[in-house]
Design an enzyme around this catalytic site. Structure first.
Site, PDB file in Angstrom:
ATOM      1  N   HIS A  55      -7.545   2.898   3.567  1.00 46.58           N
ATOM      2  CA  HIS A  55      -7.423   3.693   4.791  1.00 46.58           C
ATOM      3  C   HIS A  55      -8.804   3.914   5.441  1.00 46.58           C
ATOM      4  O   HIS A  55      -8.899   4.156   6.637  1.00 46.58           O
ATOM      5  CB  HIS A  55      -6.843   5.080   4.497  1.00 46.58           C
ATOM      6  CG  HIS A  55      -5.361   5.112   4.351  1.00 46.58           C
ATOM      7  ND1 HIS A  55      -4.707   4.564   3.285  1.00 46.58           N
ATOM      8  CD2 HIS A  55      -4.400   5.667   5.149  1.00 46.58           C
ATOM      9  CE1 HIS A  55      -3.400   4.776   3.423  1.00 46.58           C
ATOM     10  NE2 HIS A  55      -3.190   5.437   4.545  1.00 46.58           N
ATOM     11  N   CYS A  80     -10.907   2.709  -0.641  1.00 42.27           N
ATOM     12  CA  CYS A  80      -9.559   3.075  -0.208  1.00 42.27           C
ATOM     13  C   CYS A  80      -9.339   2.333   1.097  1.00 42.27           C
ATOM     14  O   CYS A  80     -10.210   2.342   1.990  1.00 42.27           O
ATOM     15  CB  CYS A  80      -9.469   4.584   0.016  1.00 42.27           C
ATOM     16  SG  CYS A  80      -7.936   5.088   0.834  1.00 42.27           S
ATOM     17  N   ASP A 106       0.878  -1.181   0.000  1.00 42.99           N
ATOM     18  CA  ASP A 106       0.000   0.000   0.000  1.00 42.99           C
ATOM     19  C   ASP A 106       0.907   1.220   0.000  1.00 42.99           C
ATOM     20  O   ASP A 106       2.121   1.107   0.217  1.00 42.99           O
ATOM     21  CB  ASP A 106      -0.891   0.007   1.251  1.00 42.99           C
ATOM     22  CG  ASP A 106      -1.783   1.253   1.308  1.00 42.99           C
ATOM     23  OD1 ASP A 106      -2.389   1.597   0.276  1.00 42.99           O
ATOM     24  OD2 ASP A 106      -1.840   1.908   2.365  1.00 42.99           O
ATOM     25  N   SER A 107       0.311   2.382  -0.219  1.00 39.56           N
ATOM     26  CA  SER A 107       1.090   3.605  -0.169  1.00 39.56           C
ATOM     27  C   SER A 107       1.560   3.907   1.256  1.00 39.56           C
ATOM     28  O   SER A 107       2.469   4.702   1.437  1.00 39.56           O
ATOM     29  CB  SER A 107       0.239   4.770  -0.675  1.00 39.56           C
ATOM     30  OG  SER A 107      -0.937   4.853   0.099  1.00 39.56           O
ATOM     31  N   GLU A 138      -3.781   8.768   8.637  1.00 41.09           N
ATOM     32  CA  GLU A 138      -2.327   8.657   8.827  1.00 41.09           C
ATOM     33  C   GLU A 138      -1.889   9.393  10.093  1.00 41.09           C
ATOM     34  O   GLU A 138      -0.881   9.068  10.694  1.00 41.09           O
ATOM     35  CB  GLU A 138      -1.565   9.214   7.608  1.00 41.09           C
ATOM     36  CG  GLU A 138      -1.685   8.362   6.339  1.00 41.09           C
ATOM     37  CD  GLU A 138      -0.654   7.219   6.233  1.00 41.09           C
ATOM     38  OE1 GLU A 138       0.451   7.352   6.771  1.00 41.09           O
ATOM     39  OE2 GLU A 138      -0.997   6.201   5.598  1.00 41.09           O
ATOM     40  N   CYS A 141      -4.323  -1.234  -2.051  1.00 41.36           N
ATOM     41  CA  CYS A 141      -4.402   0.219  -2.222  1.00 41.36           C
ATOM     42  C   CYS A 141      -5.386   0.474  -3.369  1.00 41.36           C
ATOM     43  O   CYS A 141      -5.172   0.012  -4.499  1.00 41.36           O
ATOM     44  CB  CYS A 141      -3.009   0.752  -2.583  1.00 41.36           C
ATOM     45  SG  CYS A 141      -2.993   2.513  -2.977  1.00 41.36           S
TER      46      CYS A 141
HETATM   47  N1  DGL Z   1      -4.687   3.148   0.889  1.00 41.48           N
HETATM   48  C1  DGL Z   1      -4.618   3.943  -0.299  1.00 41.48           C
HETATM   49  C2  DGL Z   1      -5.829   3.668  -1.169  1.00 41.48           C
HETATM   50  O1  DGL Z   1      -6.460   2.631  -0.920  1.00 41.48           O
HETATM   51  C3  DGL Z   1      -4.354   5.327   0.165  1.00 41.48           C
HETATM   52  C4  DGL Z   1      -4.297   6.315  -0.836  1.00 41.48           C
HETATM   53  C5  DGL Z   1      -3.219   7.304  -0.921  1.00 41.48           C
HETATM   54  O2  DGL Z   1      -2.064   6.983  -0.720  1.00 41.48           O
HETATM   55  O3  DGL Z   1      -3.570   8.414  -1.282  1.00 41.48           O
HETATM   56  O4  DGL Z   1      -6.187   4.342  -2.091  1.00 41.48           O
END
Ligand code: DGL
Length: 269
Positions: free
Chosen positions: A186, A184, A10-11, A152, A73
């Site tokens: 998050h 997403c 993931d990011s 975050e 992600c």
């Molecule tokens: N968890 C990422 C997603 O599902 C986060 C997005 C991001 O880094 O902007 O899109």
């Protein structure tokens, strides 16, 4: 039987929602997790940049000879996986398709809300997936760029979070959707704030969870489940400081992962 690890990226921290699900439903699997914490967020970047980052994330995980890779992600899955998939032999799993299949099964009024990052919503990929599943489904999409920084930074509840949630979700309330896909990874951390806003009858689909259910079916069907006895080993890698990942990781995993996290230089891959 295949005792290699499951690779997952993931990011940043969002993919940990999928890690929690693997621990629950595939507890004996080994996991290698990469969180691109040095380059988060992906959601506000260009398609070219996200594609480049995702190739590096996949290359890094492949250096562990993992058996499948989960793109936990929504942003990477919507804009990069369709571009890079053909270049890899390994099974690359998108976090999106399984959640929309689930949403199409649980909606009663066939009106589905989609929440994602700016890039995910702009890509139109989620709507495309749903239309392929059932063309009669009506979608209402909303980009929620403030959600990732809130999560975050640990703002998963409280007055600031409620205000922002209210602002973004108003449109879904007006359109009377009965199901919302959290496209997403998050966003499941904001579930309680979202439920407070839209009411407890709303069906919330957690994309991080759905992809793990799909991974389990895939591994089973291909005779690739691990036969490890006991709990699998989990190794975490990040591209920024381990310390902040360990601290925020507690919010997601509800346990201490110090000693299991290493920092790497992702640009090398
Ligand atoms: N968890 C990422 C997603 O599902 C986060 C997005 C991001 O880094 O902007 O899109």
């Amino acid at each position: 039987m295949d005792n290699r690890s499951i690779g997952i990226f993931d990011s940043g921290l969002g993919g940990l929602t999928s890690v929690c699900e693997i621990i629950k439903i595939l507890p004996n699997e080994n996991i290698v997790y990469f969180g691109d914490t040095g380059r988060v967020p992906y959601g506000s970047r260009s398609v070219e940049t996200i594609v480049k980052y995702v190739r590096q994330d996949i290359n890094f995980l492949q250096s562990f000879n993992v058996k499948i890779i989960i793109s936990a992600c929504g942003t990477a899955s919507s804009v990069a996986l369709p571009v890079v998939k053909k270049d890899y032999e390994i099974e690359l799993m998108s976090v999106l398709e399984p959640s929309f299949i689930k949403a199409s099964k649980v909606t009663i009024n066939k009106k589905i809300g989609i929440l994602g990052t700016e890039r995910t919503i702009k890509s139109g990929r989620c709507v495309e997936i749903l239309k392929n599943i059932d063309p009669e489904i009506v979608t209402v999409s909303k980009a929620c760029p403030m959600f990732v920084p809130l999560v975050e930074n640990g703002y998963v509840e409280g007055s600031v979070t409620s205000l922002i949630v209210e602002e973004y979700l108003n449109v879904l309330k007006q359109e009377i959707v009965d199901t919302i896909v959290l496209a997403c990874t998050h966003f499941p951390l904001l579930k309680r704030a979202i439920k407070n806003c839209v009411g407890s009858n709303m069906k919330l689909i957690d994309s991080g969870k759905c992809v793990v259910e799909h991974a389990k079916d895939f591994l089973k069907a291909n005779n690739m489940l691990s036969d490890n006895k006991g709990f699998g080993k989990i190794k975490y890698f990040v591209s920024d400081s381990c310390e902040s990942f360990i601290n925020s990781g507690k919010i997601f995993l509800k346990k201490d992962i110090s000693g299991c996290v290493d920092q790497i230089e992702i640009e090398k891959y």
